[in-house]
Design an enzyme around this catalytic site. Structure first.
Site, PDB file in Angstrom:
ATOM      1  N   SER A 258      55.199 146.682  76.030  1.00 35.71           N
ATOM      2  CA  SER A 258      55.460 145.228  76.185  1.00 35.71           C
ATOM      3  C   SER A 258      55.278 144.475  77.471  1.00 35.71           C
ATOM      4  O   SER A 258      55.501 145.257  78.533  1.00 35.71           O
ATOM      5  CB  SER A 258      56.715 144.706  75.524  1.00 35.71           C
ATOM      6  OG  SER A 258      56.938 143.396  75.576  1.00 35.71           O
TER       7      SER A 258
ATOM      8  N   GLU B 222      48.552 153.983  66.445  1.00 38.03           N
ATOM      9  CA  GLU B 222      47.737 152.904  66.338  1.00 38.03           C
ATOM     10  C   GLU B 222      46.383 152.639  66.617  1.00 38.03           C
ATOM     11  O   GLU B 222      45.374 151.931  65.760  1.00 38.03           O
ATOM     12  CB  GLU B 222      48.473 151.647  67.147  1.00 38.03           C
ATOM     13  CG  GLU B 222      50.140 151.265  66.737  1.00 38.03           C
ATOM     14  CD  GLU B 222      50.681 150.401  67.851  1.00 38.03           C
ATOM     15  OE1 GLU B 222      51.827 150.191  67.398  1.00 38.03           O
ATOM     16  OE2 GLU B 222      50.099 150.260  68.768  1.00 38.03           O
TER      17      GLU B 222
ATOM     18  N   HIS C 160      59.389 156.001  48.603  1.00 39.48           N
ATOM     19  CA  HIS C 160      59.534 154.717  48.691  1.00 39.48           C
ATOM     20  C   HIS C 160      60.385 154.334  49.771  1.00 39.48           C
ATOM     21  O   HIS C 160      60.904 153.036  49.907  1.00 39.48           O
ATOM     22  CB  HIS C 160      60.428 154.109  47.417  1.00 39.48           C
ATOM     23  CG  HIS C 160      60.125 154.729  46.006  1.00 39.48           C
ATOM     24  ND1 HIS C 160      58.661 154.037  45.314  1.00 39.48           N
ATOM     25  CD2 HIS C 160      59.969 155.938  45.169  1.00 39.48           C
ATOM     26  CE1 HIS C 160      58.406 154.585  44.357  1.00 39.48           C
ATOM     27  NE2 HIS C 160      59.287 155.885  44.278  1.00 39.48           N
TER      28      HIS C 160
ATOM     29  N   LYS D 121      60.177 149.068  77.007  1.00 39.64           N
ATOM     30  CA  LYS D 121      59.537 149.476  75.184  1.00 39.64           C
ATOM     31  C   LYS D 121      58.268 150.402  75.365  1.00 39.64           C
ATOM     32  O   LYS D 121      57.472 149.904  76.266  1.00 39.64           O
ATOM     33  CB  LYS D 121      59.023 147.935  74.857  1.00 39.64           C
ATOM     34  CG  LYS D 121      58.747 148.120  73.333  1.00 39.64           C
ATOM     35  CD  LYS D 121      58.673 146.771  72.774  1.00 39.64           C
ATOM     36  CE  LYS D 121      58.199 146.649  71.228  1.00 39.64           C
ATOM     37  NZ  LYS D 121      57.120 147.107  70.908  1.00 39.64           N
TER      38      LYS D 121
END
Length: 461
Positions: free
Chosen positions: A316, A329, A186, A322
């Site tokens: 970015s 992805e 969870h 970043k």
């Protein structure tokens, strides 16, 4: 570009002078939705079948030897790669694939006639229907081409790529077998595992998905060739189907067989639906792996940061330094497209009406795209992500030692409620579990240290 006039049963039609296709392909160009073209793998399968048909028809005395040889030579020219621009048709065409079948017939007939010394459009000894399409119908050739292309793609490209990904995951599992980290359920702290156990599970998930794909290939190896229009074999030599299938097996190394029931094999595309479902299952497994890698690499300052993925590009346009998990992805997006393709294949399977399925080009397009996407996703994930994965051992140790989930083994000794009391005291007073348990005096210190050893909780000796 100049034009020439070609004729078919509907009359005359202008065709580009340099085109190897004929009147029926030209008409089909105006009746399909011009969005892309049929997959190359499908077209190759069609041409291979036509080559085998010419060989068998010549052996059976149904084609003059020079005509049979010319069609085979024309097929070889196409397969060599320089003539694919003569196959311009969209996947969104007549549902039987007749347009694509006739495109192949016309290209091979015109090229064969050139090889025999003729000119495009002239009366010639090789006819697209009478010779290239001899003993065939779109209704048995096109589904056979789908099966051939899909089975070859799964065996030759996808399964090796999936196996390669599994191997890389398994190698990383061995490399990080000693890295103890938090398990999570969870998304909350759970008892410890090793990073090796997690990566090994991913490797097994990929292998299990590949095993389902391999099982689906068996259904695709059954071909309806020889059934012609509806499965009765009308206008086909009784030995044609079995001989061409034997030739295809020898040519491709795939053990094709004649359909057990030609009527089922032409009226339904259930084997394609089953294969697509196996591909969807593999995509779901890949998505699990990609998502978990993203979570474990999240941060690095504000996330889990248990692993580091290869830095492949700036993440970015505004935040310097970043770096994003671009490969996971990309894999997730490919998996989403596979799920969409699978839904379309399922709907295409419903297109079986009486003696023919009327959504075969759609099935072919989406099934073959699934194979290509998953092949690329497996290779990319293996080579550009998992192979360069690193573990942050100190971060993993820090998170494990700071987790109150380590109290779980206490419950087996002192009971659930007493263990919960230890967690409550540790959380309230900012203590370690060992200190909280010692304060409460629930067990001797030596026993507590044994029970609260994170590595022992993983089951790894």
């Amino acid at each position: 570009m100049g034009q020439r006039v070609e004729r078919d049963t509907m009359g005359a039609v202008e065709v580009p002078e340099e085109a190897l296709w004929g009147a029926q392909t030209q008409r089909a160009l105006g009746s399909g939705i011009p969005v892309g073209i049929l997959p190359r793998e499908l077209l190759e399968a069609l041409v291979v079948i036509k080559k085998g048909a010419a060989r068998v028809n010549a052996e059976l005395g149904l084609l003059a030897p020079d005509v049979g040889r010319a069609i085979e030579a024309a097929a070889d020219d196409v397969l060599a790669g320089g003539l694919w621009h003569h196959f311009p048709l969209s996947p969104f065409q007549t549902g039987s694939g007749t347009s694509a079948n006739m495109n192949a017939n016309e290209v091979l007939a015109n090229r064969a006639n050139e090889l025999l010394g003729g000119r495009r459009g002239d009366p010639s000894p090789v006819h697209p229907n009478d010779h290239v399409n001899r003993c065939q119908s779109s209704n048995d050739v096109f589904p056979s081409a789908i099966h051939l292309a899909a089975a070859a793609g799964m065996r030759r490209r996808l399964l090796p790529a999936a196996g390669g990904l599994a191997q890389v995951l398994e190698a990383k599992a061995r490399e990080f077998a000693d890295v103890v980290k938090l398990g999570r359920t969870h998304l909350m702290d759970a008892v410890p595992v090793t990073l090796g156990q997690e990566l090994g599970a991913y490797g097994r998930q990929v292998r299990a998905g590949a095993e389902r794909v391999e099982a689906a290939v068996a259904g695709l190896l059954e071909l309806p060739l020889g059934g012609t229009a509806v499965g009765t074999g009308l206008n086909a030599h009784p030995e044609f189907g079995s001989r061409v299938i034997a030739w295809l097996s020898a040519e491709t190394g795939l053990l094709f067989r004649r359909a057990a029931d030609p009527f089922e094999a032409q009226g339904a595309r259930d084997a394609c639906v089953f294969a697509s479902g196996a591909l969807r299952s593999l995509a779901i497994g890949l998505a699990k792996v990609a998502n978990d890698l993203r979570w474990m690499a999240s941060g690095p300052g504000g996330g889990l940061a248990e692993i580091r993925l290869p830095a492949l590009q700036p993440g970015s346009s505004i935040m310097p330094g970043k770096v994003n998990p671009v490969v996971p992805e990309a894999v997730l997006q490919a998996c989403a497209q596979v799920w969409g393709d699978d839904l379309a294949v399922a709907q295409g399977g419903v297109g079986g009406v009486l003696e023919i399925n009327l959504m075969m080009p759609l099935i072919a397009r989406n099934l073959l795209e699934e194979i290509s996407l998953l092949t690329g996703a497996c290779s990319l994930l293996a080579e550009r992500c998992v192979a360069g994965l690193e573990a942050d051992r100190e971060r993993c140790r820090e998170l494990v030692e700071g987790s109150l989930a380590l109290a779980t083994p206490l419950a087996a000794v002192v009971g659930y409620e007493a263990a919960a009391r230890v967690v409550e005291v540790a959380r309230r007073d900012g203590l370690t579990l060992l200190d909280a348990a010692g304060r409460l005096g629930i067990a001797p210190d030596e026993e507590l240290r044994r029970l609260l050893d994170p590595r022992a909780m993983t089951g790894v000796s």
